[in-house]
Write an enzyme that holds these catalytic residues in place. Structure first.
Site, short mmCIF file in Angstrom:
data_model
loop_
_atom_site.label_atom_id
_atom_site.label_comp_id
_atom_site.label_asym_id
_atom_site.label_seq_id
_atom_site.Cartn_x
_atom_site.Cartn_y
_atom_site.Cartn_z
N GLY A 15 -35.08 -16.75 11.39
CA GLY A 15 -36.23 -16.01 10.88
C GLY A 15 -35.94 -15.09 9.72
NE ARG A 62 -40.03 -30.86 18.52
CZ ARG A 62 -38.95 -31.39 17.99
NH1 ARG A 62 -37.84 -30.67 17.92
NH2 ARG A 62 -38.94 -32.63 17.55
CG LEU A 88 -35.00 -26.31 10.99
CD1 LEU A 88 -33.75 -26.17 11.85
CD2 LEU A 88 -34.64 -26.44 9.53
CG LEU A 90 -42.35 -35.09 8.58
CD1 LEU A 90 -42.38 -34.46 7.20
CD2 LEU A 90 -41.96 -36.57 8.48
CG ASN A 103 -40.91 -26.18 3.13
OD1 ASN A 103 -40.51 -25.48 4.06
ND2 ASN A 103 -40.16 -27.12 2.57
CG HIS A 105 -35.78 -27.95 -0.37
ND1 HIS A 105 -35.45 -28.50 0.84
CD2 HIS A 105 -34.92 -28.48 -1.28
CE1 HIS A 105 -34.43 -29.33 0.67
NE2 HIS A 105 -34.09 -29.33 -0.61
CG ASP A 146 -37.84 -31.22 1.08
OD1 ASP A 146 -38.36 -30.23 1.63
OD2 ASP A 146 -36.74 -31.70 1.44
CD GLU A 175 -33.95 -20.06 0.17
OE1 GLU A 175 -34.07 -21.27 0.33
OE2 GLU A 175 -33.42 -19.31 1.02
#
Length: 209
Positions: A15, A62, A88, A90, A103, A105, A146, A175
């Site tokens: 985080g 999940r 992490l 898709l 997002n 990257h 991405d 970032e």
């Protein structure tokens, strides 16, 4: 002044990106407010960061129906913008959130992106290729890895003595500036998307770092 932009952050790990946004919101440099956090793991430290900041967090288990649980949790916070913050997985973007999910990257997309390219893997690939520059990219998320339209990019040098860790630290610093910049542009209603081009009002060209 407009009301702060309502953000929900999706996390899967420590985080640090979430903390950066929380700090920028708290110090008044970002006209936004993190109203909720959705985590894919109950043990993600991002959940603890949210708790310390007084931000409600939901863990989406999940398994079958994962995407639906994630987006149902997000809708419960009524966000205007969703920020992947070390997320992490898709995740297909539902119609009501298309163009409303960001997002970040750790490379200059489209270079060194795609499935399996995250974290240290990216920096190792940059060094193995012999690239002279790297950086980070904030882009609108779509249904593949991405590939969404680019909003902000920041460039950093790759030095001859770099290791994956030293390059990662330099990219991480970029970032910390790029993500708040991207959110600020959206909060100030300065962004529109035309196909693959992201146009920022007053610049006349696609946004670049």
């Amino acid at each position: 002044m407009p009301d702060p932009l309502r953000l929900v952050c999706f996390v899967s790990g420590g985080g640090t990106t979430l903390q950066n946004l929380l700090d920028r919101c708290a110090d008044g440099s970002l006209p936004a407010r993190v109203v909720g956090v959705v985590s894919s793991r109950s043990d993600a430290f991002g959940v603890e960061r949210a708790r310390r900041a007084g931000v409600p967090a939901t863990v989406a288990a999940r398994g079958p129906g994962f995407a639906e649980r994630v987006w149902d949790a997000a809708r419960g916070f009524a966000p205007e913008l969703v920020c992947f913050a070390g997320w992490l997985h898709l995740l297909p973007i539902p119609p009501d959130y298309r163009g409303r999910v960001l997002n970040i990257h750790p490379s200059l997309l489209p270079a060194f992106g795609g499935h399996g390219m995250y974290g240290r893997h990216v920096h190792e690939a940059v060094l193995a290729y012999g690239a002279k520059v790297s950086g980070c990219t904030v882009h609108f998320a779509d249904d593949t890895y991405d590939t969404g339209p680019v909003l902000v990019q920041k460039c950093v040098p790759v030095l001859g003595e770099d290791t994956p860790d030293s390059l990662a630290a330099r990219v991480s610093a970029a970032e910390c500036e790029a993500y708040p910049e991207a959110v600020r542009l959206i909060a100030n209603r300065l962004v529109r998307v035309e196909g693959r081009r992201v146009i920022v009002s007053g610049q006349g060209t696609a946004a670049k770092g």
